[in-house]
Write a protein that holds these residues in place. Structure first.
Motif, PDB file in Angstrom:
ATOM      1  N   GLN A 156       0.781  -1.413  -0.080  1.00  0.00           N
ATOM      2  CA  GLN A 156       0.112   0.086   0.006  1.00  0.00           C
ATOM      3  C   GLN A 156       0.968   1.434  -0.058  1.00  0.00           C
ATOM      4  O   GLN A 156       1.810   1.433   0.781  1.00  0.00           O
ATOM      5  N   SER A 157       0.818   2.129  -1.034  1.00  0.00           N
ATOM      6  CA  SER A 157       1.608   3.259  -1.118  1.00  0.00           C
ATOM      7  C   SER A 157       0.922   4.260  -2.178  1.00  0.00           C
ATOM      8  O   SER A 157      -0.028   4.170  -2.579  1.00  0.00           O
ATOM      9  N   ARG A 166      -9.839  -2.502  -6.791  1.00  0.00           N
ATOM     10  CA  ARG A 166      -8.608  -1.582  -6.805  1.00  0.00           C
ATOM     11  C   ARG A 166      -7.922  -1.054  -8.196  1.00  0.00           C
ATOM     12  O   ARG A 166      -7.065  -0.111  -8.217  1.00  0.00           O
ATOM     13  N   ILE A 167      -8.458  -1.841  -9.458  1.00  0.00           N
ATOM     14  CA  ILE A 167      -7.704  -1.434 -10.300  1.00  0.00           C
ATOM     15  C   ILE A 167      -8.154  -0.096 -10.992  1.00  0.00           C
ATOM     16  O   ILE A 167      -7.754   0.528 -12.098  1.00  0.00           O
ATOM     17  N   ILE A 198      -3.236   0.045  -3.824  1.00  0.00           N
ATOM     18  CA  ILE A 198      -2.624  -1.175  -3.852  1.00  0.00           C
ATOM     19  C   ILE A 198      -2.692  -1.426  -5.608  1.00  0.00           C
ATOM     20  O   ILE A 198      -3.987  -1.483  -5.813  1.00  0.00           O
ATOM     21  N   LEU A 199      -1.462  -1.884  -6.218  1.00  0.00           N
ATOM     22  CA  LEU A 199      -1.977  -2.317  -7.434  1.00  0.00           C
ATOM     23  C   LEU A 199      -1.542  -3.931  -7.784  1.00  0.00           C
ATOM     24  O   LEU A 199      -0.555  -4.112  -7.302  1.00  0.00           O
ATOM     25  N   SER A 200      -2.566  -4.608  -8.218  1.00  0.00           N
ATOM     26  CA  SER A 200      -2.438  -6.137  -8.368  1.00  0.00           C
ATOM     27  C   SER A 200      -2.799  -6.472  -9.932  1.00  0.00           C
ATOM     28  O   SER A 200      -4.029  -5.910 -10.302  1.00  0.00           O
ATOM     29  N   LEU A 201      -1.994  -7.030 -10.716  1.00  0.00           N
ATOM     30  CA  LEU A 201      -2.182  -7.534 -11.975  1.00  0.00           C
ATOM     31  C   LEU A 201      -2.140  -8.932 -11.925  1.00  0.00           C
ATOM     32  O   LEU A 201      -1.027  -9.465 -11.446  1.00  0.00           O
TER      33      LEU A 201
END
Length: 219
Positions: A59-60, A90-91, A144-147
């Motif tokens: 988380q940033s 989140r995206i 938070i980036l999630s791919l």
């Protein structure tokens, strides 16, 4: 089909290629445990983070993911597979940027698209943006980036009058016709080099459903 595969081609004059491979290199602003950047280019579209095939930053502020294509390409499409076991929203508002700059964590590069949907797989038309780096940036605080997979496509077209990589009208036709380039595996022989892209590619796309959602390729 979970495993990504190479795209097809139309002889040595007209080709349809996928850029992503294990030889490329991805990085991201931070990594949560083993959810590293290269998980997004491993060829696996598994959408469950717990299975170990997705990325996840800490988380940033303004987290980012970057793919180095090793040289400059004209990027036609970017297809993103989103995390679906939780937190798919989140995206939202993430930006896809393409260019040759790493300054400002990629934010100075050209904008391909802003993500406005949290569904599983979406393809974005970058209309031949030129660049070595593909960035996915999530602007904002405490993000938070999630791919789970990022697939980048480029078009190799013969040099024709008008642009260095094909006439604008022909590149547009290509974007409109091709829905799922990964599934095109046939070989067409004897294509006249002067034949328009629309005529050549129509051999591949008979029966394909063109997308009808505004965030996907133009129909």
């Amino acid at each position: 089909m979970n495993k990504a595969s190479d795209g097809g081609y139309l002889d040595n004059k007209w080709s349809l290629s996928i850029i992503i491979s294990s030889k490329r290199n991805a990085t991201q602003s931070s990594s949560h445990y083993s959810n590293v950047a290269n998980n997004a280019i491993d060829g696996n579209r598994d959408t469950n983070l717990m299975n170990g095939f997705c990325t996840h930053t800490l988380q940033s502020d303004n987290p980012w993911w970057r793919l180095d294509l090793n040289k400059t390409y004209y990027v036609s499409f970017v297809r993103i597979t989103n995390r679906m076991d939780c937190c798919s929203e989140r995206i939202l508002k993430a930006q896809i940027r393409i260019g040759d700059s790493m300054t400002n964590n990629g934010r100075d590069n050209s904008l391909c698209a802003t993500i406005h949907t949290s569904t599983e797989i979406n393809t974005y038309n970058c209309e031949g943006l030129r660049g070595r780096y593909v960035y996915i940036i999530l602007p904002g605080r405490d993000k938070i980036l999630s791919l789970c997979e990022v697939e980048v496509f480029h078009t190799t077209l013969p040099t024709m009058e008008g642009t260095a990589h094909g006439r604008e009208e022909d590149v547009t036709v290509y974007h409109r016709l091709v829905d799922h380039p990964l599934h095109l595996t046939a070989d067409v022989e004897g294509v006249d080099p002067s034949t328009k892209v629309q005529q050549a590619l129509s051999v591949f796309v008979q029966g394909l459903r063109l997308p009808n959602q505004s965030n996907l390729l133009s129909s």
